[in-house]
Scaffold this active site. Structure first.
Site, short mmCIF file in Angstrom:
data_model
loop_
_atom_site.label_atom_id
_atom_site.label_comp_id
_atom_site.label_asym_id
_atom_site.label_seq_id
_atom_site.Cartn_x
_atom_site.Cartn_y
_atom_site.Cartn_z
N ASP A 167 0.86 19.16 -20.96
CA ASP A 167 0.03 17.96 -21.05
C ASP A 167 0.74 17.03 -22.03
O ASP A 167 0.72 17.26 -23.25
CB ASP A 167 -1.38 18.32 -21.55
CG ASP A 167 -2.28 17.08 -21.65
OD1 ASP A 167 -1.76 15.96 -21.60
OD2 ASP A 167 -3.51 17.26 -21.78
N TYR A 196 0.85 -1.20 0.00
CA TYR A 196 0.00 0.00 0.00
C TYR A 196 0.88 1.25 0.00
O TYR A 196 0.63 2.20 -0.72
CB TYR A 196 -0.89 -0.02 1.25
CG TYR A 196 -1.84 1.15 1.32
CD1 TYR A 196 -3.10 1.06 0.72
CD2 TYR A 196 -1.49 2.33 1.96
CE1 TYR A 196 -3.98 2.13 0.77
CE2 TYR A 196 -2.37 3.39 2.02
CZ TYR A 196 -3.62 3.29 1.42
OH TYR A 196 -4.48 4.36 1.48
N PHE A 228 -21.24 14.93 -24.45
CA PHE A 228 -20.92 13.95 -25.49
C PHE A 228 -20.80 12.54 -24.94
O PHE A 228 -20.96 11.57 -25.67
CB PHE A 228 -19.63 14.34 -26.22
CG PHE A 228 -18.44 14.48 -25.32
CD1 PHE A 228 -18.19 15.67 -24.66
CD2 PHE A 228 -17.57 13.42 -25.13
CE1 PHE A 228 -17.10 15.79 -23.82
CE2 PHE A 228 -16.47 13.54 -24.29
CZ PHE A 228 -16.24 14.73 -23.63
N PHE A 240 -8.57 20.74 -24.13
CA PHE A 240 -9.11 19.38 -24.20
C PHE A 240 -10.36 19.36 -23.32
O PHE A 240 -10.46 20.13 -22.37
CB PHE A 240 -8.07 18.34 -23.77
CG PHE A 240 -8.62 16.95 -23.88
CD1 PHE A 240 -8.92 16.43 -25.13
CD2 PHE A 240 -8.91 16.18 -22.76
CE1 PHE A 240 -9.50 15.18 -25.26
CE2 PHE A 240 -9.48 14.92 -22.89
CZ PHE A 240 -9.77 14.42 -24.14
N THR A 241 -11.30 18.48 -23.66
CA THR A 241 -12.61 18.50 -22.99
C THR A 241 -12.50 18.45 -21.46
O THR A 241 -13.05 19.31 -20.76
CB THR A 241 -13.47 17.31 -23.46
OG1 THR A 241 -12.69 16.12 -23.33
CG2 THR A 241 -13.90 17.47 -24.90
N ARG A 277 -15.92 14.85 -32.75
CA ARG A 277 -15.11 15.93 -32.20
C ARG A 277 -15.57 17.21 -32.87
O ARG A 277 -14.91 17.75 -33.75
CB ARG A 277 -13.61 15.68 -32.42
CG ARG A 277 -13.08 14.44 -31.75
CD ARG A 277 -12.66 14.58 -30.29
NE ARG A 277 -13.70 14.59 -29.30
CZ ARG A 277 -13.49 14.31 -28.02
NH1 ARG A 277 -12.32 13.98 -27.57
NH2 ARG A 277 -14.48 14.37 -27.15
N LYS A 294 -2.48 6.86 -22.65
CA LYS A 294 -1.90 7.17 -23.96
C LYS A 294 -0.38 7.07 -23.85
O LYS A 294 0.22 6.18 -24.42
CB LYS A 294 -2.31 8.58 -24.41
CG LYS A 294 -3.80 8.71 -24.73
CD LYS A 294 -4.12 10.13 -25.18
CE LYS A 294 -5.60 10.39 -25.31
NZ LYS A 294 -6.20 9.89 -26.53
N1 F0G Z 1 -5.22 15.37 -22.10
C1 F0G Z 1 -5.28 14.92 -23.36
C2 F0G Z 1 -4.53 15.62 -24.44
C3 F0G Z 1 -6.04 13.77 -23.65
O1 F0G Z 1 -6.09 13.34 -24.91
C4 F0G Z 1 -6.73 13.13 -22.60
C5 F0G Z 1 -7.59 11.99 -22.88
C6 F0G Z 1 -6.63 13.63 -21.30
C7 F0G Z 1 -5.85 14.76 -21.09
C8 F0G Z 1 -7.35 12.99 -20.16
O2 F0G Z 1 -6.74 11.78 -19.83
O3 F0G Z 1 -8.51 10.06 -20.32
O4 F0G Z 1 -6.53 9.52 -18.89
O5 F0G Z 1 -8.30 10.99 -18.05
N2 F0G Z 1 -8.01 11.68 -24.02
C9 F0G Z 1 -8.86 10.53 -24.30
C10 F0G Z 1 -9.20 10.47 -25.76
C11 F0G Z 1 -10.06 10.45 -23.44
O6 F0G Z 1 -9.97 9.58 -26.13
O7 F0G Z 1 -8.70 11.25 -26.56
P1 F0G Z 1 -7.58 10.53 -19.24
#
Ligand code: F0G
Length: 481
Positions: A222, A80, A454, A132-133, A388, A265
């Site tokens: 990022d 842990y 979305f 990013f979203t 998108r 990723k």
């Molecule tokens: N920043 C970028 C540039 C991303 O593409 C993502 C995730 C995140 C932050 C958030 O990371 O999903 O691990 O919480 N992109 C995914 C996509 C969801 O499908 O493009 P996460």
């Protein structure tokens, strides 16, 4: 992936790996596909895997892992607190980024939450090349404002500009000169997600960071899509041509105060975290990890995934590994261009991006062309992409629609997952759909969540266009699936 010349003159990306574990796929008949997308409220996020043939929704957490990654999972240390797995991951990040400290988080957006909660206050401005979203949702939830300072070329769909993710340095300078006292950090997304996986140049990253530091503003990278961005810096940028991938990575990280990433990723596993140079910044964020994620040495991640991520990060420094995605994406994009299908150019990372605005210009933006195209591509081929465009935007505070700058359908290319014949199938079905594009109509919401709509929003077609698409499919493909 190698630049191998074929004797017959063909230009094909050649895999430098072999497949040793496979997963069976199902391809449902077109009638079932139309039924499935209707059950899913015309939202590809709500489809179930049994109905999907090629899952191009995302590359997040679905890349193929290497034998070395799988093997590493066996030595994961479950403690842990004080896990040896955590030490190995931290050491790998130190080797690659030169960072002393690491805060683990269960995925990228959790890292965004920690950074936003530490630095964003009501009225704070966060400049970035592009949003990013999830990033934007975390910042605006806390009363912050996102300012996008992308070069104008960035949102041009067709371009031969190699670094469409670049900051407009003049705009950045002006904003910082005027408002630096309410700007806690600038966020550099390398590579970008929502504008088609387009990269930033090393030179632009360095200059943006220098501008921020001149005004005493922190720099946050990022790095979720850094592997693709590294590939493009290495192959497209004269300024970096004599640097190794490791040297480029170090040059970037030396200019950053904070580096966060989605390990789904970067690192080809599932997790995330924040790498930090300074102890002071590390301490400011640290207490949020046990509060929201888990203890400091796992942060909500499985230790097996952390081991796989450590190896995945190491493999990210290998051009044979990181070139596979961009080269497959280039192949798909170039073939679609040959068939006159409108796509984002130059090809970027992450996936191939169809331009819904030109694919179906008769569908108004208020009827969500990118969402409609996502549904149509699924019906035509069992291929799941991700909208998108406007559906991925948030409404304005007054409830009016925020029309997206671009309406794209992203067809992500999970690394080392699909074969070239599967990619050729996708090209074939999309080309057929383009030839029958007049049949595609728009969508409207029937259930619209107030944030990140979305993910769970449900829509319906504005006319019975899916039925017409099925009839055309049967006319042209007979009994074929
Ligand atoms: N920043 C970028 C540039 C991303 O593409 C993502 C995730 C995140 C932050 C958030 O990371 O999903 O691990 O919480 N992109 C995914 C996509 C969801 O499908 O493009 P996460």
């Amino acid at each position: 992936m190698a630049e191998i010349h074929f004797h017959n003159g063909e230009q094909l990306p050649l895999e430098l790996h072999k497949v040793r574990i496979v997963q069976k796929l199902d391809l449902q008949p077109v009638e079932r596909r139309a039924e499935a997308i209707s059950e899913a409220g015309f939202n590809t996020f709500l489809l179930f895997n049994k109905d999907i043939f090629l899952d191009m929704l995302t590359d997040s957490g679905v890349n193929a892992m290497s034998d070395r990654q799988l093997a590493s999972m066996m030595i994961a240390d479950d403690s842990y607190a004080g896990s040896a797995t955590f030490t190995r991951l931290t050491e790998k990040l130190k080797e690659i980024f030169g960072t002393e400290y690491f805060l683990p988080s269960h995925q990228g957006r959790a890292a965004e939450n920690i950074i936003a909660m530490t630095f964003v206050r009501p009225g704070s401005i966060i400049p970035m090349n592009y949003h990013f979203t999830t990033t934007k949702a975390h910042i605006t939830r806390l009363g912050g404002i996102v300012e996008e300072l992308l070069v104008d070329e960035g949102v041009k769909i067709e371009s031969n500009y190699p670094f469409k993710g670049n900051f407009d340095l003049d705009k950045l300078e002006r904003l910082l000169a005027e408002k630096h006292d309410i700007i806690p950090f600038i966020r550099i997304e390398a590579g970008t997600n929502l504008i088609g996986g387009q990269p930033l140049s090393l030179e632009n990253i360095e200059k943006s960071a220098d501008i921020a530091h001149r005004y005493g503003v922190l720099t946050v990278l990022d790095a979720s899509l850094l592997q693709d961005n590294l590939y493009f810096i290495k192959t497209r940028e004269e300024y970096a041509k004599d640097l190794s991938l490791r040297e480029i990575t170090r040059r970037i990280s030396e200019k950053m105060d904070i580096i966060y990433f989605s390990g789904r990723k970067l690192g080809f596993a599932r997790g995330g975290g924040i790498s930090i140079h300074s102890k002071e910044l590390y301490l400011r964020m640290r207490e949020l990890v046990p509060m929201f994620e888990g203890f400091l040495t796992y942060g909500g991640m499985s230790v097996r995934e952390m081991e796989a991520m450590t190896v995945g990060l190491d493999e990210t420094m290998d051009m044979d590994v990181i070139s596979q995605g961009p080269l497959f994406i280039k192949y798909m994009t170039d073939e679609l261009i040959r068939n006159n299908v409108p796509v984002v150019t130059p090809p970027g990372g992450l996936g191939c991006h169809l331009d819904a605005s030109r694919f179906i210009p008769h569908v108004r933006q208020e009827e969500y062309p990118a969402g409609a195209l996502a549904a149509a591509v699924y019906i035509a081929g069992g291929i799941r992409g991700m909208e998108r465009g406007t559906i991925s935007e948030q409404r304005e505070p007054d409830g009016s629609e925020h029309l997206a700058a671009v309406e794209l359908l992203r067809l992500a290319m999970p690394r080392r997952v699909f074969t070239l014949s599967q990619v050729k199938y996708a090209i074939d079905r999309i080309t057929w759909l383009y030839e029958n594009r007049n049949l595609i109509g728009g969508l409207r919401f029937v259930e619209e969540p107030s944030s990140l709509r979305f993910f769970f929003g449900r829509l319906e077609p504005v006319s019975p266009w899916p039925e017409k698409l099925i009839a055309a499919f049967r006319r042209d493909f007979g009994d074929s699936l």
